[in-house]
Design a protein around this motif. Structure first.
Motif, PDB file in Angstrom:
ATOM      1  N   UNK A  89      51.878  44.168  39.239  1.00  0.00           N
ATOM      2  CA  UNK A  89      50.459  43.625  38.654  1.00  0.00           C
ATOM      3  C   UNK A  89      49.570  44.092  39.344  1.00  0.00           C
ATOM      4  N   UNK A  90      49.563  44.656  40.761  1.00  0.00           N
ATOM      5  CA  UNK A  90      48.615  45.241  41.288  1.00  0.00           C
ATOM      6  C   UNK A  90      47.823  46.304  40.588  1.00  0.00           C
ATOM      7  N   UNK A  91      48.612  47.169  40.034  1.00  0.00           N
ATOM      8  CA  UNK A  91      48.209  47.948  39.109  1.00  0.00           C
ATOM      9  C   UNK A  91      47.399  47.710  37.919  1.00  0.00           C
ATOM     10  N   UNK A  92      47.996  46.576  37.333  1.00  0.00           N
ATOM     11  CA  UNK A  92      47.205  45.969  36.124  1.00  0.00           C
ATOM     12  C   UNK A  92      45.984  45.653  36.373  1.00  0.00           C
ATOM     13  N   UNK A  93      45.982  44.853  37.469  1.00  0.00           N
ATOM     14  CA  UNK A  93      44.428  44.147  38.171  1.00  0.00           C
ATOM     15  C   UNK A  93      43.527  45.405  38.163  1.00  0.00           C
ATOM     16  N   UNK A  94      44.089  46.301  38.791  1.00  0.00           N
ATOM     17  CA  UNK A  94      43.143  47.688  39.182  1.00  0.00           C
ATOM     18  C   UNK A  94      42.578  48.180  37.963  1.00  0.00           C
ATOM     19  N   UNK A  95      43.494  48.486  36.928  1.00  0.00           N
ATOM     20  CA  UNK A  95      43.093  49.169  35.651  1.00  0.00           C
ATOM     21  C   UNK A  95      42.212  47.830  34.980  1.00  0.00           C
ATOM     22  N   UNK A 103      33.164  42.840  30.106  1.00  0.00           N
ATOM     23  CA  UNK A 103      33.316  41.965  28.970  1.00  0.00           C
ATOM     24  C   UNK A 103      32.412  40.649  29.457  1.00  0.00           C
ATOM     25  N   UNK A 104      32.543  40.225  30.777  1.00  0.00           N
ATOM     26  CA  UNK A 104      31.649  39.063  30.920  1.00  0.00           C
ATOM     27  C   UNK A 104      30.148  39.470  31.026  1.00  0.00           C
ATOM     28  N   UNK A 105      29.763  40.574  31.253  1.00  0.00           N
ATOM     29  CA  UNK A 105      28.268  41.070  31.276  1.00  0.00           C
ATOM     30  C   UNK A 105      27.953  40.941  29.798  1.00  0.00           C
ATOM     31  N   UNK A 106      28.840  41.546  28.963  1.00  0.00           N
ATOM     32  CA  UNK A 106      28.363  41.583  27.681  1.00  0.00           C
ATOM     33  C   UNK A 106      28.363  40.447  26.737  1.00  0.00           C
ATOM     34  N   UNK A 107      29.300  39.547  27.082  1.00  0.00           N
ATOM     35  CA  UNK A 107      29.329  38.081  26.392  1.00  0.00           C
ATOM     36  C   UNK A 107      28.806  36.877  26.927  1.00  0.00           C
ATOM     37  N   UNK A 108      28.826  36.970  28.319  1.00  0.00           N
ATOM     38  CA  UNK A 108      28.344  35.860  28.934  1.00  0.00           C
ATOM     39  C   UNK A 108      29.616  34.844  29.241  1.00  0.00           C
ATOM     40  N   UNK A 109      30.725  35.075  28.577  1.00  0.00           N
ATOM     41  CA  UNK A 109      32.033  34.107  28.564  1.00  0.00           C
ATOM     42  C   UNK A 109      32.927  34.460  29.874  1.00  0.00           C
ATOM     43  N   UNK A 110      33.887  33.490  29.919  1.00  0.00           N
ATOM     44  CA  UNK A 110      34.776  33.537  30.982  1.00  0.00           C
ATOM     45  C   UNK A 110      35.899  34.716  30.628  1.00  0.00           C
ATOM     46  N   UNK A 111      36.383  35.582  31.612  1.00  0.00           N
ATOM     47  CA  UNK A 111      37.362  36.430  31.185  1.00  0.00           C
ATOM     48  C   UNK A 111      38.419  36.261  31.778  1.00  0.00           C
ATOM     49  N   UNK A 112      39.572  36.207  31.309  1.00  0.00           N
ATOM     50  CA  UNK A 112      40.991  36.045  31.910  1.00  0.00           C
ATOM     51  C   UNK A 112      41.723  37.314  32.005  1.00  0.00           C
ATOM     52  N   UNK A 113      42.571  37.647  32.783  1.00  0.00           N
ATOM     53  CA  UNK A 113      43.631  38.618  32.870  1.00  0.00           C
ATOM     54  C   UNK A 113      44.995  37.710  33.067  1.00  0.00           C
ATOM     55  N   UNK A 114      45.994  37.926  32.157  1.00  0.00           N
ATOM     56  CA  UNK A 114      47.116  37.124  32.436  1.00  0.00           C
ATOM     57  C   UNK A 114      48.496  38.003  32.118  1.00  0.00           C
TER      58      UNK A 114
END
Length: 294
Positions: A89-95, A103-114
């Motif tokens: 998962x460390x590799x996934x988080x880094x990518x 995504x957050x800057x473009x939309x102003x919404x909350x972004x999740x990685x799951x």
């Protein structure tokens, strides 16, 4: 004879302090995302615990790898992520990290990685700035997979038999809108497959919250999912959906560059819902034609 008895000693009434587990939970919840970096004073302020108490508990959490400490302050450690070690998962988080921020800057919404863990999803990351506190999720937290857009996006790429084995006959409920019938869940996952993996949910995981998600796919199925969440009354999910698809695709391309060429030979794009804006439809169709969506 007069018997003099001592009056019982008066004790100051004090509020019973929270247990150690409660204190630890308050401190970990102060971190609203894996990228959050907080000073001792900030952790004390968010947890509403005495500074000395917070300092003592943080020292213990650092020793046990629940929290990391560096010159900039404190951040969540590997054990706080709830994944029992890196597990890749460390590799996934880094990518994913730069794309989640974008995504957050473009939309102003909350972004999740799951990521999917059995019949649940685990939040690996959460980006949302001041808005993050409005969404009842936390890094390392778990929720029933069928109640979230990210979870459904990943489940849609599993065999139906696997879904039956994961959920039995009655999936768990989060709200009155959560899918708790196995037959209904199969129908929903089929609709997601027809949209080439794009999933939506409105107040299925938490009241007042709506999300759109897409899975990051690897050699043997989904390895993670990206989702955007906002207020159910104002979130324009169809408009931001292409951005989620694009982010999931880019993460997959970074992790599995060898799969990019194979996915370009994709099937015809399934028509999207008529309620979507022309801009969203055009963006989604373009993505499907060039990359098989994800």
């Amino acid at each position: 004879m007069t018997v003099i008895t001592e009056a019982p000693a008066r004790s100051d009434k004090r509020e019973v302090p929270p247990s150690m587990v409660e204190r630890m939970t308050l401190i970990l919840d102060a971190f609203d995302g894996r990228a959050a970096r907080l000073t001792l004073e900030e952790v004390a302020g968010r947890s509403r615990l005495p500074r000395s108490t917070v300092h003592r508990i943080l020292d213990s959490l650092v020793k046990l790898n629940w929290v990391e400490h560096a010159a900039f302050g404190y951040r969540l450690g590997r054990r706080a992520l709830g994944v029992g070690g890196d597990g890749g998962h460390a590799e996934v988080r880094e990518a994913a990290a730069p794309l989640l921020h974008d995504l957050h800057m473009q939309t102003g919404m909350v972004v999740h990685l799951s990521v999917l863990d059995g019949h649940e999803v685990i939040y690996l990351d959460k980006v949302g700035g001041r808005l993050a506190s409005s969404i009842p999720s936390r890094v390392g937290g778990r929720v029933p997979a069928q109640s979230t857009a990210a979870g459904k996006a990943m489940l849609a790429w599993l065999d139906p038999e696997r879904i039956d084995a994961l959920f039995g006959t009655r999936p768990n409920r989060c709200t009155e809108r959560t899918i708790t019938d196995l037959g209904t869940l199969h129908l929903e996952l089929n609709r997601i497959r027809q949209r080439r993996g794009l999933a939506f949910e409105r107040e299925e995981s938490a009241r007042g919250v709506a999300c759109v998600g897409a899975a990051v796919r690897g050699h043997e199925g989904p390895v993670a999912a990206v989702s955007l969440c906002g207020d159910v009354r104002t979130a324009q999910l169809e408009r931001v959906a292409p951005l989620v698809v694009d982010a999931a695709r880019e993460i997959g391309r970074t992790l599995f560059p060898e799969l990019g060429n194979a996915r370009r030979a994709s099937q015809p794009v399934t028509p999207v819902l008529d309620t979507w804006s022309p801009e969203a439809r055009s963006r989604l169709a373009a993505l499907g034609q060039t990359s098989g969506w994800i």
